[in-house]
Design a protein around this motif. Structure first.
Motif, mmCIF file in Angstrom:
data_model
loop_
_atom_site.group_PDB
_atom_site.id
_atom_site.type_symbol
_atom_site.label_atom_id
_atom_site.label_comp_id
_atom_site.label_asym_id
_atom_site.label_seq_id
_atom_site.Cartn_x
_atom_site.Cartn_y
_atom_site.Cartn_z
ATOM 1 N N ASN A 276 53.013 79.768 60.843
ATOM 2 C CA ASN A 276 52.953 78.993 59.651
ATOM 3 C C ASN A 276 52.666 79.784 58.277
ATOM 4 O O ASN A 276 52.875 79.236 57.258
ATOM 5 N N ARG A 287 54.307 74.814 52.353
ATOM 6 C CA ARG A 287 53.728 75.372 53.537
ATOM 7 C C ARG A 287 52.795 76.430 53.511
ATOM 8 O O ARG A 287 51.770 76.723 54.009
ATOM 9 N N TRP A 290 49.282 75.572 53.379
ATOM 10 C CA TRP A 290 48.539 75.197 54.427
ATOM 11 C C TRP A 290 47.585 76.168 54.759
ATOM 12 O O TRP A 290 46.182 75.595 55.210
ATOM 13 N N PHE A 546 49.385 69.861 53.230
ATOM 14 C CA PHE A 546 48.673 69.623 54.540
ATOM 15 C C PHE A 546 47.482 68.834 54.246
ATOM 16 O O PHE A 546 46.336 69.686 54.484
#
Length: 640
Positions: A276, A287, A290, A546
């Motif tokens: 990630n 992302r 995140w 997220f």
């Protein structure tokens, strides 16, 4: 195969039980009479007990067996019966039969769904439409009994044989191993043969599913050699399945609404997000935030876990691994990951921003013949760096592309491509980006559109700029292959509405007006950094922040985790089956609109049109399985 099969005379002494054969053949003849069957193929015929008995009833009978010695022995017993030497999972015949029979519980030797399906496919191919296939199986409850041992003696033709047999059961996998020993006394000599056989217990549900997949329908299920005894009858001690060959044609939409499409084969392509972590701050993707907001997301599968995963994927038939992230090159063990995939003989594609490309990585990619796709969003630093959120990115990406192109061209191994994400920021720059790609010498450049509710989605004011740029590209003869999302063409020529692009749902009106079956869930799969499996990335908007709501979406669409159970079980579990069923065809409203962002609608439609002619179920399923289209790689897109 039992070693005793190589000694048919001994086999005949041990297992010739005329009373049992008479009972079974009376049942078979009754079924053959019901269907008017005159030409019959006895599969795994052995000494041809059943074929010889049935032939006395006026039928033309043939026998099929893999053992040439057994066939020669059977021929000597009856000169009229003809024989075919072949494996029951792969055979052809000179003409069509009215019926096939499979006795001796030989179907149990087929230990996997793949082998069982292969047998059914071969049988279907040799039967007339409406022909029947009669299969004798042990009742499932027989496999649940305690294992037993037995022994007996037989004699004849100056031969005496002592037989000892013991059973070993594996209830979890429904397997039984039979260990046999044969002490043979003949002409003053002693011979000993030891053998182990393994058979699988098949459930009626499994047979029904496989039958439908191979062009059959179930027309009879019996619990004994008496048609009045059903499978759920207390008296049931056998499992006899009677199949009838369908007429061989079915529309693809009907096929996917049946129980046939259950993902028995493995996915052609699997995307594995190996991390990630990301060193970019892209405008179209969150992302990179995140891990900052959720430190637990820094966890990722280690090398040994990935090695086990790749081995499992190879076994289920996966042909290509797509490595993504995050930024996959942020893993220090990236070279070892590539080498392991290559050792499993699967093709590899990576998607990278290219800023971490060094000579060592370039050599690894070249030696493994990896298709390398770089992300480039502008023809110059001012545009690209703004899109990617980090200054100096454009220059490092261009340098990375040059390194890979130079090395790969010298070695003549591996394609190099560019992905460009179209947004308001670069709508007027795509011709210049194509020109840069052409000068860099890459094999292709692909222009795609962001999906999900991204603030970089194409706006009304960008459409006219895109129209002009697309027209300019069409009029220019580039050496590089320029590929565009078909939705982009629909946008610039006015056949698709701008409002859905603005919402990040370019396919919404297509799925709404003409629903088609989703094929991604039969061809592909997605595994994230911690081993969670998803049917596709579109189902949970993988470029979103997220937060709690987003995590709920992920949990709802999660199918399983490869660290907790094998991928093969996840691929065929009830959650995956439910997802496939719910997307056959796609209901755009029930999918919470996420299918509206899918880039594969036109690919699905093309395949559906291609298959909606006179094809059998099996032919359609094989075409869908083997077609190298409709994967994450967007092969159905338009070349300008």
């Amino acid at each position: 195969m039992n070693e005793l099969h190589n000694y048919p005379k001994y086999y005949d002494l041990c297992y010739n039980r005329p009373q049992k054969i008479d009972v079974e053949c009376a049942f078979i003849k009754d079924i053959l009479k019901d269907f008017g069957s005159k030409r019959v193929l006895d599969i795994c015929c052995g000494p041809a007990y059943h074929a010889i008995n049935i032939s006395k009833n006026g039928c033309e009978t043939w026998g099929l067996d893999i053992n040439s010695r057994m066939i020669e022995y059977a021929k000597a017993k009856n000169k009229k019966i003809k024989f075919i030497k072949a494996d029951m999972t792969n055979f052809t015949v000179p003409f069509k039969f009215d019926a096939c029979i499979n006795t001796f519980y030989s179907f149990g030797y087929l230990l996997t769904e793949k082998d069982a399906l292969a047998n059914l496919k071969s049988v279907r191919a040799c039967l007339k439409d409406g022909g029947i296939y009669l299969i004798f199986l042990k009742h499932i409850k027989d496999y649940l009994k305690k294992p037993k041992t037995s022994s007996w003696k037989v004699e004849g033709h100056d031969v005496k044989i002592t037989v000892k047999e013991s059973e070993h059961r594996d209830p979890k996998n429904r397997l039984v191993r039979f260990d046999e020993s044969y002490n043979i006394f003949e002409n003053g000599h002693v011979r000993k043969i030891n053998n182990s056989d393994v058979k699988r217990a098949w459930t009626v549900e499994e047979i029904r599913k496989l039958a439908q997949m191979s062009g059959f329908k179930v027309v009879g299920e019996y619990g004994d050699f008496n048609k009045s005894v059903r499978l759920n009858d207390k008296r049931a001690k056998e499992m006899i399945i009677l199949l009838s060959a369908t007429n061989g044609t079915q529309r693809v939409s009907e096929l996917f609404n049946s129980r046939n499409a259950l993902g028995i084969w493995g996915p052609h392509t699997v995307e594995v997000e190996i991390t990630n972590r990301c060193n970019m701050h892209c405008r179209m993707c969150k992302r990179w935030e995140w891990i900052k907001d959720n430190p637990k997301l820094s966890k990722e599968m280690n090398l040994s876990q990935l090695q086990k995963l790749f081995s499992e994927l190879k076994k289920v038939g996966t042909k290509r691994i797509l490595l993504s992230g995050g930024e996959p090159l942020m893993r220090s063990d990236f070279p070892e990951i590539i080498k392991n995939i290559k050792s499993n003989k699967m093709e590899i594609t990576i998607v990278t921003n290219g800023t971490l490309m060094d000579n060592k990585i370039v050599d690894v990619l070249t030696n493994a013949n990896v298709e390398t796709i770089f992300s480039l969003d502008g023809s110059k630093a001012e545009i690209h760096d703004l899109s990617r959120g980090v200054k100096g990115t454009w220059q490092r990406t261009i340098e990375g592309i040059k390194k890979v192109v130079a090395t790969k061209k010298k070695a003549r191994m591996g394609k190099v491509g560019i992905n460009c994400t179209i947004q308001d920021l670069n709508a007027s720059d795509i011709y210049n980006i194509a020109e840069v790609a052409d000068n860099l010498g890459v094999d292709f450049i692909r222009f795609g559109i962001t999906h999900g509710q991204s603030r970089t989605s194409v706006s009304y004011r960008a459409v006219e700029k895109l129209r002009k740029a697309v027209e300019k590209i069409r009029n220019k003869r580039f050496h590089v292959k320029v590929i565009v999302s078909p939705y982009l063409i629909g946008l610039v020529n006015g056949t698709l509405s701008v409002k859905y692009f603005k919402r990040g749902l370019p396919a919404y009106e297509l799925f709404k007006n003409d629903p088609v079956t989703c094929l991604l869930c039969y061809q592909c799969s997605l595994i994230d950094a911690v081993g969670d499996v998803y049917p596709c990335s579109y189902s949970y908007f993988d470029n979103q922040p997220f937060n709690k709501l987003y995590n709920v979406k992920r949990r709802q669409n999660r199918i399983g985790n490869v660290l907790k159970e094998p991928f093969s079980k996840i691929w065929t579990n009830t959650k995956y089956a439910r997802f496939r069923k719910n997307h056959n065809p796609v209901n755009i409203e029930k999918s919470a609109n996420y299918c509206g962002q899918c880039e594969h609608y036109l690919g699905f439609k093309t395949i559906e049109n291609h298959l909606n002619d006179k094809r059998s179920q099996d032919e359609m399923m094989c075409a869908i399985r083997d077609m190298k289209t409709c994967t994450w790689l967007n092969e159905f897109e338009t070349e300008l």
